[in-house]
Design a protein around this motif. Structure first.
Motif, mmCIF file in Angstrom:
data_model
loop_
_atom_site.group_PDB
_atom_site.id
_atom_site.type_symbol
_atom_site.label_atom_id
_atom_site.label_comp_id
_atom_site.label_asym_id
_atom_site.label_seq_id
_atom_site.Cartn_x
_atom_site.Cartn_y
_atom_site.Cartn_z
ATOM 1 N N ALA A 155 0.840 -1.204 0.000
ATOM 2 C CA ALA A 155 0.000 0.000 0.000
ATOM 3 C C ALA A 155 0.875 1.254 0.000
ATOM 4 N N PRO A 156 0.552 2.234 -0.833
ATOM 5 C CA PRO A 156 1.343 3.482 -0.852
ATOM 6 C C PRO A 156 0.989 4.366 0.337
ATOM 7 N N GLU A 157 1.828 5.348 0.566
ATOM 8 C CA GLU A 157 1.578 6.290 1.657
ATOM 9 C C GLU A 157 0.223 6.975 1.502
ATOM 10 N N PHE A 160 -2.650 5.215 3.305
ATOM 11 C CA PHE A 160 -2.724 5.421 4.749
ATOM 12 C C PHE A 160 -3.217 6.828 5.083
ATOM 13 N N ARG A 161 -2.886 7.793 4.238
ATOM 14 C CA ARG A 161 -3.428 9.135 4.448
ATOM 15 C C ARG A 161 -4.943 9.133 4.230
ATOM 16 N N ALA A 162 -5.402 8.413 3.223
ATOM 17 C CA ALA A 162 -6.846 8.306 2.982
ATOM 18 C C ALA A 162 -7.547 7.590 4.130
ATOM 19 N N TYR A 167 0.132 12.172 9.799
ATOM 20 C CA TYR A 167 1.594 12.193 9.808
ATOM 21 C C TYR A 167 2.200 10.818 10.067
ATOM 22 N N ARG A 168 1.393 9.875 10.547
ATOM 23 C CA ARG A 168 1.886 8.518 10.808
ATOM 24 C C ARG A 168 2.034 7.708 9.522
ATOM 25 N N SER A 169 1.486 8.207 8.416
ATOM 26 C CA SER A 169 1.467 7.453 7.153
ATOM 27 C C SER A 169 2.864 7.045 6.677
ATOM 28 N N PRO A 170 3.841 7.969 6.597
ATOM 29 C CA PRO A 170 5.181 7.529 6.189
ATOM 30 C C PRO A 170 5.835 6.604 7.215
ATOM 31 N N HIS A 171 5.487 6.753 8.494
ATOM 32 C CA HIS A 171 5.999 5.822 9.496
ATOM 33 C C HIS A 171 5.532 4.401 9.190
ATOM 34 N N LEU A 172 4.267 4.276 8.805
ATOM 35 C CA LEU A 172 3.715 2.954 8.503
ATOM 36 C C LEU A 172 4.382 2.348 7.269
ATOM 37 N N THR A 173 4.535 3.128 6.206
ATOM 38 C CA THR A 173 5.146 2.575 5.006
ATOM 39 C C THR A 173 6.602 2.194 5.254
#
Length: 279
Positions: A155-157, A160-162, A167-173
């Motif tokens: 899944a792309p960043e 996770f933003r959607a 701000y946690r989205s890049p942390h997850l990726t």
């Protein structure tokens, strides 16, 4: 408390150490809902409906052995409650949350869930995880499974933003990319490390600080010698335990020294009492 189990049902008689509302609302899990007559909790690709019926609890589920372990039903919580009731406040907290049980949740699901939980609230966390499961998890009929690592890692960043991760989205990726090729080895290594070393290794993942690491260790690896410190625990320390320490690291150490190997249990009773009762 007496527990009877068959393939799809668990029955708990005299459930003095099992209250599904206490269990689900003490901050350890987010894939659940509570209705007036029952509650539903999800873990991995499993589902359990918990119904209170007079003086017994009936758990209807897809795999009774899975949920027997998930609810840690072979553990004597009467001993734990007595051991952590070291002062009047703890006695009140234990009595208030007498039905709490620390769940044996899935390690990977806890990593993702608690990265999302950072500086967040439970309603938003639940909504975000529900979106992720509906979009990428297996459709199990009337619920969705938690997505597998290999699926989430693709899944792309922007996904996770959607989902509302902000701000946690890049942390997850970043974390998913770090885990996708060596997750089994990472898990095995953590299980063999001391709690201190395991916390340091988890904290190397993006989005995992000390508090998130403690939550992952407590709820995903059954390390009970940790003490997650959030705003509610900081308040209870300041108002009820002297309040001279200022850093969360020092407050965490204070409670671990106080409760030892039962620190995680004590944290759950205190957190639930303070957040619910606001005393």
């Amino acid at each position: 408390m007496e527990v009877l189990i068959n393939s799809n049902t668990i029955t708990i008689y005299n459930p003095n150490s099992f209250d599904i509302k206490h269990i689900l609302e003490c901050g350890q899990v987010f894939r659940y809902f509570i209705a007036p007559t029952h509650a539903r909790v999800l873990s991995q690709n499993h589902c359990a409906d918990v119904i209170k019926n007079n003086h017994k609890i009936v758990i209807h589920c897809d795999d009774a052995q899975f949920f027997y372990n998930f609810f840690d039903l072979d553990k004597d919580y009467n001993f734990i409650k007595k051991a952590v009731s070291i002062n009047p406040l703890m006695k009140k907290a234990v009595n208030f949350g007498q039905g709490i049980r620390i769940l044996k949740n899935d390690f990977f699901e806890m990593i993702i869930s608690f990265i999302i939980s950072a500086n967040n609230n439970i309603g938003r966390i639940k909504k975000t995880l529900n979106f992720i499961c509906q979009e990428l998890g297996q459709n199990m009929g009337d619920y969705y499974a938690f997505p597998k690592l290999e699926v989430l890692a693709q899944a792309p960043e922007s996904f996770f933003r959607a989902a509302g991760c902000g701000y946690r989205s890049p942390h997850l990726t970043d974390t998913l990319n770090a885990l996708k090729d060596n997750f089994v080895e990472f898990y095995r290594e953590l299980k063999n490390l001391s709690t201190h070393s395991a916390s340091k290794k988890l904290s190397a993942l993006k989005g995992v600080g000390e508090k998130v690491a403690d939550c992952i260790l407590l709820f995903g690896l059954q390390r009970y010698d940790v003490f997650p410190v959030d705003v509610w625990i900081s308040k209870v320390y300041k108002e009820n335990f002297g309040g001279e320490l200022t850093s969360t690291k020092a407050i965490r150490r204070f409670f671990i020294d106080l409760f030892g190997d039962l620190a995680g249990y004590a944290q759950q009773y205190l957190f639930y009492y303070k957040r619910s009762y606001k005393v």
